[in-house]
Design a protein around this motif. Structure first.
Motif, mmCIF file in Angstrom:
data_model
loop_
_atom_site.group_PDB
_atom_site.id
_atom_site.type_symbol
_atom_site.label_atom_id
_atom_site.label_comp_id
_atom_site.label_asym_id
_atom_site.label_seq_id
_atom_site.Cartn_x
_atom_site.Cartn_y
_atom_site.Cartn_z
ATOM 1 N N THR A 123 0.844 -1.191 0.000
ATOM 2 C CA THR A 123 0.000 0.000 0.000
ATOM 3 C C THR A 123 0.882 1.243 0.000
ATOM 4 O O THR A 123 2.022 1.215 0.455
ATOM 5 N N GLY A 124 0.336 2.331 -0.507
ATOM 6 C CA GLY A 124 1.060 3.590 -0.524
ATOM 7 C C GLY A 124 0.136 4.713 -0.953
ATOM 8 O O GLY A 124 -1.013 4.482 -1.362
ATOM 9 N N LEU A 125 0.635 5.940 -0.853
ATOM 10 C CA LEU A 125 -0.138 7.122 -1.227
ATOM 11 C C LEU A 125 0.734 8.055 -2.053
ATOM 12 O O LEU A 125 1.924 8.216 -1.782
ATOM 13 N N LEU A 126 0.129 8.663 -3.050
ATOM 14 C CA LEU A 126 0.764 9.723 -3.820
ATOM 15 C C LEU A 126 -0.149 10.935 -3.759
ATOM 16 O O LEU A 126 -1.300 10.882 -4.204
ATOM 17 N N LEU A 127 0.348 12.022 -3.186
ATOM 18 C CA LEU A 127 -0.389 13.273 -3.114
ATOM 19 C C LEU A 127 -0.021 14.105 -4.334
ATOM 20 O O LEU A 127 1.159 14.381 -4.574
ATOM 21 N N CYS A 128 -1.020 14.499 -5.100
ATOM 22 C CA CYS A 128 -0.779 15.097 -6.417
ATOM 23 C C CYS A 128 -1.158 16.572 -6.433
ATOM 24 O O CYS A 128 -2.326 16.924 -6.233
ATOM 25 N N GLY A 129 -0.164 17.411 -6.695
ATOM 26 C CA GLY A 129 -0.404 18.833 -6.878
ATOM 27 C C GLY A 129 -0.252 19.272 -8.314
ATOM 28 O O GLY A 129 -0.469 20.444 -8.631
ATOM 29 N N ARG A 130 0.171 18.353 -9.166
ATOM 30 C CA ARG A 130 0.324 18.607 -10.602
ATOM 31 C C ARG A 130 -0.406 17.526 -11.381
ATOM 32 O O ARG A 130 -0.740 16.470 -10.858
ATOM 33 N N GLU A 131 -0.596 17.765 -12.666
ATOM 34 C CA GLU A 131 -1.230 16.784 -13.544
ATOM 35 C C GLU A 131 -0.250 15.636 -13.785
ATOM 36 O O GLU A 131 0.833 15.852 -14.330
ATOM 37 N N PRO A 132 -0.591 14.409 -13.397
ATOM 38 C CA PRO A 132 0.343 13.295 -13.543
ATOM 39 C C PRO A 132 0.159 12.545 -14.855
ATOM 40 O O PRO A 132 -0.891 12.626 -15.500
ATOM 41 N N GLU A 133 1.202 11.800 -15.209
ATOM 42 C CA GLU A 133 1.135 10.881 -16.335
ATOM 43 C C GLU A 133 1.002 9.460 -15.790
ATOM 44 O O GLU A 133 1.794 9.050 -14.945
ATOM 45 N N PRO A 134 0.009 8.694 -16.239
ATOM 46 C CA PRO A 134 -0.161 7.345 -15.706
ATOM 47 C C PRO A 134 0.961 6.411 -16.133
ATOM 48 O O PRO A 134 1.456 6.485 -17.260
ATOM 49 N N LEU A 135 1.367 5.546 -15.201
ATOM 50 C CA LEU A 135 2.317 4.478 -15.529
ATOM 51 C C LEU A 135 1.617 3.275 -16.128
ATOM 52 O O LEU A 135 2.174 2.571 -16.959
ATOM 53 N N LEU A 136 0.395 3.025 -15.663
ATOM 54 C CA LEU A 136 -0.365 1.856 -16.090
ATOM 55 C C LEU A 136 -1.656 2.310 -16.759
ATOM 56 O O LEU A 136 -2.236 3.328 -16.374
ATOM 57 N N ALA A 137 -2.103 1.523 -17.729
ATOM 58 C CA ALA A 137 -3.388 1.771 -18.382
ATOM 59 C C ALA A 137 -4.253 0.537 -18.211
ATOM 60 O O ALA A 137 -3.754 -0.595 -18.233
ATOM 61 N N GLY A 138 -5.544 0.765 -18.012
ATOM 62 C CA GLY A 138 -6.446 -0.368 -17.843
ATOM 63 C C GLY A 138 -7.782 0.075 -17.309
ATOM 64 O O GLY A 138 -8.130 1.257 -17.349
#
Length: 372
Positions: free
Chosen positions: A205-220
């Motif tokens: 488990t983990g968390l990513l706090l996003c303040g910018r527009e991210p690029e996905p690593l995975l698609a699905g």
């Protein structure tokens, strides 16, 4: 067993975490995949986890809280989103391989290490300011060194990045849960953290706090916009392809609630007290070189040491045979060891949690004293 390796994974968890994982496995399926009871319970648990994390880390919108597999997963998303070939990236001298290896994989990235002595935050800031007089695309900094427990001055680093309008990525792997992670105040582009360390959740488990527009690593699949061939363009769906680890999320939610009840400040005082006790004891032993801050605010619940004439791996194995769990070697952070001057041998690392006791620290010191 005396467990002193919480910087890797907190082994003892609150009882509520164990209960939450078991209950989720028995009563929940996948969120966003149905409106029937087990799916609806999973969706509520997922939302509650985002909301709890948003409150704890000062994130304005819970949808900016993305569930990841671990901090490494989150850091890869953050780095891939901001760093392109040709970019100039400034790193602290204490970064983990979870940062340096994704940068190396991109290729063509100009990485520069902001070098300053161990436990000298003012010198670090001075050097960072000097390096930022030139064009910088991204700054990446760990909040706390996983090797030395050194607390870097992230509040000041974030303020400098805001003034210079440089995106900041923070690795909060060793700080989340014990130090203030003030996402709103920092204005960071991304903050990544694992669930299985100071948040007292399960592994995976983990968390990513996003303040910018991210690029996905995975698609699905996300359970949303299913007719669309591309990933959704909104958070958190954009980054959460596939089935969630709902038992893990439920356990993480229980860990976050445990932190809210106990209070991060109280946990930090507890861990720092054990570090001070351990450092004092280590300094009384012959042949021990200990790496510790003069000011308690510069060190969290982690301390490294070396025993003259003994390989750190031998020391860790000998302690393990006597029922004490510590970690030895480079700790997946050779850059930190190069900065601290311990790259030739690595160190033995002792790290504490909410469940560590003064009696355990005393027992560890007595056993170590018999090894020399």
């Amino acid at each position: 067993m005396i467990y002193l390796d919480s910087a890797a994974t907190t082994f003892q968890k609150p009882p509520s975490v164990y209960r939450a994982v078991r209950e989720a496995m028995a009563s929940m399926t996948s969120p966003g995949r149905g409106t029937y009871g087990p799916a609806a319970r999973a969706s509520r648990t997922l939302l509650a986890c985002r909301e709890e994390a948003a409150a704890l880390f000062q994130v304005k919108d819970p949808e900016q809280v993305v569930l990841t597999f671990n901090a490494t997963h989150g850091l890869n998303i953050a780095i891939r989103s901001l760093v392109k070939p040709g970019a100039r990236v400034l790193l602290s001298g204490y970064e983990h391989n979870a940062v340096t290896r994704p940068l190396a994989a991109i290729g063509g990235v100009q990485t520069e290490v902001v070098r300053a002595p161990l436990f000298c935050p003012s010198l670090f800031l001075e050097e960072l300011r000097r390096r930022m007089n030139h064009e910088v695309d991204v700054v990446i900094c760990t909040h706390v060194s996983n090797v030395f427990g050194y607390v870097l001055p992230v509040d000041e680093i974030a303020a400098l990045c805001r003034r210079r309008q440089v995106p900041l990525i923070v690795d909060a792997s060793q700080s989340a849960g014990v130090l203030p992670v003030t996402f709103a105040d920092w204005g960071a582009a991304f903050v990544a953290m694992p669930g299985h360390k100071g948040l007292y959740g399960p592994q995976g488990t983990g968390l990513l706090l996003c303040g910018r527009e991210p690029e996905p690593l995975l698609a699905g699949g996300t359970g949303s916009l299913s007719r669309q061939p591309e990933m959704p363009d909104f958070l958190p769906d954009r980054l959460e392809a596939g089935t969630h680890n709902i038992p893990g999320v439920a356990g993480l939610l229980a860990g976050l609630r445990f932190l809210r009840r106990r209070g991060s400040a109280a946990l930090l005082r507890h861990e720092q007290g054990l570090v001070r006790q351990t450092v004092e004891g280590l300094r009384k032993l012959p042949g021990v070189q200990v790496y510790a801050a003069g000011e308690k605010d510069c060190q969290s619940g982690v301390v490294s040491f070396r025993l003259t004439g003994r390989d750190p791996g031998w020391v860790a194995e000998a302690l393990g045979q006597r029922g004490v769990a510590v970690r030895a070697g480079l700790h997946c952070a050779p850059l930190a060891h190069a900065t601290g001057g311990t790259e030739a041998t690595g160190t033995v690392r002792v790290s504490f949690s909410a469940f560590s006791t003064a009696q355990e620290a005393d027992r560890f010191l007595r056993l170590l004293g018999r090894l020399g």
